[in-house]
Every structure is written in structure tokens, then in C-alpha cells.
Design a protein around this motif. Structure first.
Motif, PDB file in Angstrom:
ATOM      1  N   PHE A 169      35.749  53.293  55.139  1.00 23.60           N
ATOM      2  CA  PHE A 169      35.097  52.086  54.616  1.00 23.60           C
ATOM      3  C   PHE A 169      33.838  52.413  53.797  1.00 23.60           C
ATOM      4  CE2 PHE A 169      37.456  50.525  58.325  1.00 23.60           C
ATOM      5  CZ  PHE A 169      38.129  49.457  57.763  1.00 23.60           C
ATOM      6  N   ALA A 170      33.638  53.679  53.475  1.00 25.12           N
ATOM      7  CA  ALA A 170      32.438  54.071  52.728  1.00 25.12           C
ATOM      8  C   ALA A 170      32.389  53.384  51.374  1.00 25.12           C
ATOM      9  CB  ALA A 170      32.406  55.592  52.571  1.00 25.12           C
ATOM     10  N   GLY A 171      33.520  53.290  50.691  1.00 25.10           N
ATOM     11  CA  GLY A 171      33.557  52.628  49.391  1.00 25.10           C
ATOM     12  C   GLY A 171      33.241  51.154  49.488  1.00 25.10           C
ATOM     13  N   ILE A 172      33.758  50.501  50.538  1.00 19.99           N
ATOM     14  CA  ILE A 172      33.475  49.077  50.758  1.00 19.99           C
ATOM     15  C   ILE A 172      31.992  48.875  51.030  1.00 19.99           C
ATOM     16  CG2 ILE A 172      33.977  47.095  52.228  1.00 19.99           C
ATOM     17  CD1 ILE A 172      36.375  47.836  50.605  1.00 19.99           C
ATOM     18  N   GLU A 173      31.421  49.737  51.861  1.00 22.60           N
ATOM     19  CA  GLU A 173      29.996  49.642  52.196  1.00 22.60           C
ATOM     20  C   GLU A 173      29.131  49.799  50.946  1.00 22.60           C
ATOM     21  OE1 GLU A 173      26.611  49.186  54.525  1.00 22.60           O
ATOM     22  OE2 GLU A 173      28.683  49.021  55.230  1.00 22.60           O
ATOM     23  N   LYS A 174      29.504  50.732  50.069  1.00 22.76           N
ATOM     24  CA  LYS A 174      28.748  50.952  48.834  1.00 22.76           C
ATOM     25  C   LYS A 174      28.803  49.724  47.935  1.00 22.76           C
ATOM     26  CE  LYS A 174      28.410  54.135  44.915  1.00 22.76           C
ATOM     27  NZ  LYS A 174      28.977  55.361  44.270  1.00 22.76           N
ATOM     28  N   GLU A 175      29.982  49.116  47.825  1.00 20.95           N
ATOM     29  CA  GLU A 175      30.120  47.922  46.993  1.00 20.95           C
ATOM     30  C   GLU A 175      29.324  46.756  47.567  1.00 20.95           C
ATOM     31  OE1 GLU A 175      33.947  46.807  45.265  1.00 20.95           O
ATOM     32  OE2 GLU A 175      34.765  48.699  46.020  1.00 20.95           O
ATOM     33  N   LEU A 176      29.259  46.663  48.904  1.00 19.68           N
ATOM     34  CA  LEU A 176      28.467  45.600  49.520  1.00 19.68           C
ATOM     35  C   LEU A 176      26.999  45.706  49.109  1.00 19.68           C
ATOM     36  CD1 LEU A 176      29.786  45.307  53.218  1.00 19.68           C
ATOM     37  CD2 LEU A 176      29.814  43.535  51.465  1.00 19.68           C
ATOM     38  N   ARG A 177      26.474  46.918  49.123  1.00 19.52           N
ATOM     39  CA  ARG A 177      25.075  47.122  48.740  1.00 19.52           C
ATOM     40  C   ARG A 177      24.869  46.788  47.254  1.00 19.52           C
ATOM     41  NH1 ARG A 177      25.612  51.982  52.033  1.00 19.52           N
ATOM     42  NH2 ARG A 177      24.515  51.687  54.013  1.00 19.52           N
ATOM     43  N   THR A 178      25.850  47.160  46.430  1.00 16.96           N
ATOM     44  CA  THR A 178      25.751  46.863  44.994  1.00 16.96           C
ATOM     45  C   THR A 178      25.726  45.360  44.748  1.00 16.96           C
ATOM     46  OG1 THR A 178      26.926  48.919  44.421  1.00 16.96           O
ATOM     47  CG2 THR A 178      26.842  47.184  42.743  1.00 16.96           C
ATOM     48  N   LEU A 179      26.593  44.629  45.447  1.00 19.04           N
ATOM     49  CA  LEU A 179      26.654  43.174  45.300  1.00 19.04           C
ATOM     50  C   LEU A 179      25.354  42.527  45.757  1.00 19.04           C
ATOM     51  CD1 LEU A 179      30.282  42.357  46.499  1.00 19.04           C
ATOM     52  CD2 LEU A 179      29.427  42.459  44.154  1.00 19.04           C
ATOM     53  N   ALA A 180      24.794  43.041  46.857  1.00 13.74           N
ATOM     54  CA  ALA A 180      23.534  42.482  47.356  1.00 13.74           C
ATOM     55  C   ALA A 180      22.417  42.680  46.326  1.00 13.74           C
ATOM     56  CB  ALA A 180      23.164  43.147  48.683  1.00 13.74           C
ATOM     57  N   GLY A 181      22.406  43.839  45.671  1.00 11.97           N
ATOM     58  CA  GLY A 181      21.391  44.088  44.649  1.00 11.97           C
ATOM     59  C   GLY A 181      21.553  43.174  43.451  1.00 11.97           C
ATOM     60  N   LYS A 182      22.785  42.963  42.995  1.00 10.95           N
ATOM     61  CA  LYS A 182      23.034  42.093  41.842  1.00 10.95           C
ATOM     62  C   LYS A 182      22.699  40.637  42.171  1.00 10.95           C
ATOM     63  CE  LYS A 182      26.560  44.905  39.576  1.00 10.95           C
ATOM     64  NZ  LYS A 182      27.961  44.978  39.099  1.00 10.95           N
ATOM     65  N   ASP A 188      22.741  33.604  38.564  1.00 14.19           N
ATOM     66  CA  ASP A 188      24.089  33.021  38.513  1.00 14.19           C
ATOM     67  C   ASP A 188      25.180  34.005  38.926  1.00 14.19           C
ATOM     68  OD1 ASP A 188      22.977  30.679  37.541  1.00 14.19           O
ATOM     69  OD2 ASP A 188      23.121  31.348  35.442  1.00 14.19           O
ATOM     70  N   PHE A 189      24.813  35.079  39.585  1.00 13.38           N
ATOM     71  CA  PHE A 189      25.823  36.074  39.988  1.00 13.38           C
ATOM     72  C   PHE A 189      26.767  35.479  41.044  1.00 13.38           C
ATOM     73  CE2 PHE A 189      27.268  39.690  42.592  1.00 13.38           C
ATOM     74  CZ  PHE A 189      27.885  40.442  41.611  1.00 13.38           C
ATOM     75  N   PRO A 190      28.096  35.565  40.844  1.00  9.34           N
ATOM     76  CA  PRO A 190      29.062  34.950  41.775  1.00  9.34           C
ATOM     77  C   PRO A 190      29.209  35.772  43.066  1.00  9.34           C
ATOM     78  CG  PRO A 190      30.243  36.126  40.057  1.00  9.34           C
ATOM     79  CD  PRO A 190      28.777  36.211  39.698  1.00  9.34           C
ATOM     80  N   TYR A 191      28.137  35.820  43.826  1.00  7.88           N
ATOM     81  CA  TYR A 191      28.103  36.703  45.003  1.00  7.88           C
ATOM     82  C   TYR A 191      29.157  36.320  46.036  1.00  7.88           C
ATOM     83  CZ  TYR A 191      26.406  38.983  49.241  1.00  7.88           C
ATOM     84  OH  TYR A 191      26.317  39.721  50.393  1.00  7.88           O
ATOM     85  N   GLU A 192      29.238  35.031  46.396  1.00  9.79           N
ATOM     86  CA  GLU A 192      30.159  34.603  47.444  1.00  9.79           C
ATOM     87  C   GLU A 192      31.609  34.908  47.071  1.00  9.79           C
ATOM     88  OE1 GLU A 192      29.402  33.689  50.364  1.00  9.79           O
ATOM     89  OE2 GLU A 192      27.242  33.680  50.008  1.00  9.79           O
ATOM     90  N   GLU A 193      31.941  34.689  45.805  1.00 12.70           N
ATOM     91  CA  GLU A 193      33.312  34.966  45.348  1.00 12.70           C
ATOM     92  C   GLU A 193      33.620  36.453  45.422  1.00 12.70           C
ATOM     93  OE1 GLU A 193      35.912  34.711  41.214  1.00 12.70           O
ATOM     94  OE2 GLU A 193      34.118  33.464  41.460  1.00 12.70           O
ATOM     95  N   ARG A 194      32.665  37.274  44.983  1.00 11.68           N
ATOM     96  CA  ARG A 194      32.886  38.722  44.981  1.00 11.68           C
ATOM     97  C   ARG A 194      32.924  39.276  46.397  1.00 11.68           C
ATOM     98  NH1 ARG A 194      31.240  41.228  40.220  1.00 11.68           N
ATOM     99  NH2 ARG A 194      31.882  43.176  41.264  1.00 11.68           N
ATOM    100  N   ILE A 195      32.083  38.733  47.279  1.00 14.32           N
ATOM    101  CA  ILE A 195      32.065  39.224  48.662  1.00 14.32           C
ATOM    102  C   ILE A 195      33.356  38.838  49.374  1.00 14.32           C
ATOM    103  CG2 ILE A 195      31.045  37.290  49.952  1.00 14.32           C
ATOM    104  CD1 ILE A 195      29.922  40.915  50.261  1.00 14.32           C
TER     105      ILE A 195
END
Length: 272
Positions: A169-182, A188-195
Motif C-alpha cells: 500500500f506504499a503507492g496508495i499512501e503516497k498518493e494520499l499525501r499528495t492529494l492532501a497537499g493539493k 477547487d481541487f476535487p479532493y473528495e472525488e479523488r480520495i
């Protein structure tokens, strides 16, 4: 200082054994652990409670193991008796006796003190461990985490120790951090949709890992029962012109309930 219930149970058992050795009739309490594999009988002597606890801990440690394939329910009974045969069974508490073997048929006249759904879900394991004051193994905690991810998707893990499947799940964890930063940078970043998409992506990974572990996969009995009625409702929705439907397989027709005769049970909480 008041004596513990375990101490009182032991003293009562020893007193009953003294009367028995003198050829006198004596009542004593026994604990019965019943599963689909049979019944184990435990007395209140020095080794009885300890061996019962050891058996329950072993069942908790191997809760997801295919060794328990077909295990659905575990029920504990606490019964007072004068049966010498049951007393002998309690001295052989490493053996599962058939529930139909005399005099174990007496259990049919009692309600269990407590019953546990042993289907392999995190909720069932957690209840079993807590109710019996057992220890949850690290391996089972990780399987519970995988089950949670398979059901709801991956979220940030906050565990006391390392997660055995962290690499997967390392890749998923990395993407989670990226989404939180964006989300913090762009209004207007579509955070809920992307998460949501990310969590859906993580669920098949958890399912694959659970399958690879080879854990038993029976569905909880309550879900099976619910599915039966859901199927009946579906048939009704598909055939609105029909006003009545035959009962689903295994479903009893409504009628006056008959009272069953049997010995009343004393619901005494077992001292594990």
C-alpha cells in the motif's frame, strides 16, 4: 477483602469432591463449551479454568485459520449437576465429545450463558476477545486491517507497530499525501472525488492479500439470513401482480408458537 468468584468456585468444587469421595451425593458446577465440532467440559478445579482459557485463546489466535472451516457458533453453558459421568468428562477436557452423547443431551434443556458468532469477521473476533478477556495477536490485527480496507478502502494507518503489508500500500499512501497537499493549495481541487477513487483502487489489493493469506471466507450467518429475505423481496418487486408468495426455503409459516418443555437454565456468567 472479599474472595474472588474464581476462588469461591474452586472451594465449592473441592467441597463437592470431598462429599463425592465419601460416597455422598454432591452438586457441582461445570462449564460446557459447545461448537459444531462437539462439546468440551470443564470443572472448577485447579486446572479446569486455566485449560478452558487456553482453549479459547487458541481459538482466538487461529480465528481466521482454515483449520476452523465450518465453525459458526460457540456457546458457553454453566450448569449445576450431580452427574458422575459429566465429572469424568470434565477431567478429559482436551476432547470434543459429540453433543448427542449421553448425558450431554441435557444441554438441549438449557439456554447458553453466552454465544458467539464465529464467522471470520473483525467484529466477531473483537467481541470474542473482549468478552473472554483474551489477547488479540498482531497477525490477527493485520488481517482485521485488511478486512477493513477491503470493505471501506485505504486510509492513513495509525498502528503501534509496522504493518506487514505496508509495501503493497506504499503507492496508495503516497498518493494520499499528495492529494492532501493539493487540497490545501487549490481551493477547487476535487479532493473528495479523488480520495473516493483512490480508496476504490485499494480495495482489490486488500482482497487479493486476504485471498493469498488463505483465511477462511464464510459469510456471517446473519448476512445469510438477511440474504434469504432480500431474495424474497426481490421476487415480490419483480412480480407485482402476485399478492402472495410461498415462504422462502427454511422459513416457517406463521402460527401459534408451541411452548417447548425443558429444564430452566440458571444463567450464571462463567468464570474464565
Amino acid at each position: 477483602m472479599e474472595r474472588s468468584s474464581g476462588c469461591r468456585n474452586y472451594e465449592a468444587y473441592e467441597t463437592a469432591m470431598e462429599r463425592t469421595s465419601e460416597g455422598k451425593k454432591a452438586l457441582f458446577r461445570l462449564t460446557f463449551v459447545k461448537t459444531e465440532r462437539g462439546v468440551r467440559v470443564f470443572n472448577d478445579g485447579l486446572q479446569g479454568p486455566e485449560r478452558m482459557r487456553g482453549m479459547l485463546q487458541d481459538m482466538a489466535d487461529r480465528f481466521y485459520s482454515t483449520a476452523w472451516e465450518g465453525l459458526k457458533t460457540l456457546s458457553i453453558y454453566r450448569i449445576e449437576t450431580a452427574s458422575r459421568k459429566l465429572l469424568e468428562m470434565s477431567r478429559n477436557n482436551g476432547r470434543d465429545f459429540p453433543a448427542s452423547q449421553p448425558p450431554l443431551e441435557l444441554l438441549a434443556g438449557y439456554l447458553p450463558t453466552v454465544s458467539f458468532d464465529m464467522s471470520p469477521t473483525a467484529e466477531n473476533l473483537e467481541r470474542f476477545v473482549k468478552a473472554n478477556s483474551l489477547t488479540l495477536s498482531a497477525g490477527n490485527r493485520e488481517i482485521m486491517t485488511l478486512q477493513d480496507i477491503a470493505r471501506k478502502g485505504y486510509a492513513h494507518l495509525y498502528m503501534d507497530g509496522p504493518f506487514r503489508y505496508g509495501k503493497e500500500f506504499a503507492g496508495i499512501e503516497k498518493e494520499l499525501r499528495t492529494l492532501a497537499g493539493k487540497r490545501d493549495l487549490y481551493r477547487d481541487f476535487p479532493y473528495e472525488e479523488r480520495i473516493h477513487d483512490l480508496r476504490e483502487k485499494s480495495r482489490p489489493i486488500a482482497e487479493f492479500l486476504l485471498k493469498r493469506e488463505g483465511i477462511r471466507r464464510e459469510m456471517p450467518s446473519r448476512e445469510q439470513k438477511a440474504d434469504k429475505y432480500a431474495e424474497r423481496i426481490r421476487r415480490m418487486a419483480e412480480s407485482p401482480e402476485k399478492k402472495t408468495f410461498p415462504p422462502a426455503t427454511g422459513e416457517k409459516k406463521k402460527g401459534a408458537a408451541r411452548k417447548q418443555k425443558g429444564t430452566a437454565s440458571q444463567k450464571v456468567k462463567p468464570q474464565l
